[in-house]
Design a protein around this motif. Sequence first.
Motif, PDB file in Angstrom:
ATOM      1  N   GLN A  65     -10.049   3.598  10.109  1.00 55.73           N
ATOM      2  CA  GLN A  65      -9.051   4.292  10.909  1.00 55.73           C
ATOM      3  C   GLN A  65      -7.835   4.699  10.082  1.00 55.73           C
ATOM      4  O   GLN A  65      -7.514   4.078   9.068  1.00 55.73           O
ATOM      5  CB  GLN A  65      -8.584   3.392  12.060  1.00 55.73           C
ATOM      6  N   VAL A  66      -7.155   5.741  10.577  1.00 56.58           N
ATOM      7  CA  VAL A  66      -5.882   6.167  10.007  1.00 56.58           C
ATOM      8  C   VAL A  66      -4.820   6.074  11.093  1.00 56.58           C
ATOM      9  O   VAL A  66      -5.132   5.932  12.275  1.00 56.58           O
ATOM     10  CB  VAL A  66      -5.956   7.607   9.438  1.00 56.58           C
ATOM     11  N   ILE A  74      -3.189   5.649   5.831  1.00 55.10           N
ATOM     12  CA  ILE A  74      -3.804   4.341   6.052  1.00 55.10           C
ATOM     13  C   ILE A  74      -2.762   3.452   6.725  1.00 55.10           C
ATOM     14  O   ILE A  74      -1.601   3.419   6.298  1.00 55.10           O
ATOM     15  CB  ILE A  74      -4.288   3.728   4.716  1.00 55.10           C
ATOM     16  N   PRO A  75      -3.152   2.736   7.786  1.00 51.83           N
ATOM     17  CA  PRO A  75      -2.182   1.875   8.482  1.00 51.83           C
ATOM     18  C   PRO A  75      -1.483   0.906   7.533  1.00 51.83           C
ATOM     19  O   PRO A  75      -2.107   0.279   6.683  1.00 51.83           O
ATOM     20  CB  PRO A  75      -3.055   1.122   9.491  1.00 51.83           C
ATOM     21  N   GLY A  76      -0.179   0.839   7.677  1.00 54.34           N
ATOM     22  CA  GLY A  76       0.637  -0.065   6.866  1.00 54.34           C
ATOM     23  C   GLY A  76       1.138   0.528   5.563  1.00 54.34           C
ATOM     24  O   GLY A  76       1.911  -0.108   4.855  1.00 54.34           O
ATOM     25  N   ALA A  77       0.713   1.744   5.243  1.00 52.18           N
ATOM     26  CA  ALA A  77       1.118   2.354   3.971  1.00 52.18           C
ATOM     27  C   ALA A  77       2.562   2.839   4.021  1.00 52.18           C
ATOM     28  O   ALA A  77       3.027   3.343   5.042  1.00 52.18           O
ATOM     29  CB  ALA A  77       0.205   3.525   3.631  1.00 52.18           C
ATOM     30  N   LEU A  87       0.857  -1.171   0.000  1.00 52.72           N
ATOM     31  CA  LEU A  87       0.000   0.000   0.000  1.00 52.72           C
ATOM     32  C   LEU A  87       0.899   1.228   0.000  1.00 52.72           C
ATOM     33  O   LEU A  87       1.770   1.355   0.859  1.00 52.72           O
ATOM     34  CB  LEU A  87      -0.890  -0.031   1.238  1.00 52.72           C
ATOM     35  N   VAL A  88       0.691   2.127  -0.981  1.00 55.67           N
ATOM     36  CA  VAL A  88       1.589   3.269  -1.148  1.00 55.67           C
ATOM     37  C   VAL A  88       0.806   4.578  -1.133  1.00 55.67           C
ATOM     38  O   VAL A  88      -0.084   4.802  -1.960  1.00 55.67           O
ATOM     39  CB  VAL A  88       2.403   3.155  -2.449  1.00 55.67           C
TER      40      VAL A  88
END
Length: 112
Positions: A105-106, A35-38, A21-22
């Motif tokens: 969520q962010v 975004i979580p994990g981006a 995720l970018v």
Amino acid sequence: MIEITPQELKAKLDAKEALTLVDLRDPHAYQEKHIPGALNVSVGAAFAEEFKAVVPDTDAVIVLYNEFKEDTSDTASAALLESLGYKNVSVLPDGLMGWMNAGFQVEFGRES
């Protein structure tokens, strides 16, 4: 290039599907929320080189997003990546705002 909805992306993230995720926004905006994990690879003159350094696997499943629907940097970046040989590029067309409007969520303040 494929478009993915916030709900589809959330399901993939919850299922821990292998994807990259970018966030295409500038580092300051990324620091504020994402975004979580981006990962963060900002659109700019060196985008292609920076992206290849972060995601060298052209077979990787990639989801790109920007701030909101009117910002077309995601589709332009997806087209560029496809021209570089990336095969599995998707975009979240409503961007971070669409994600948040869907109630998801962010994350705040993490460096990529």
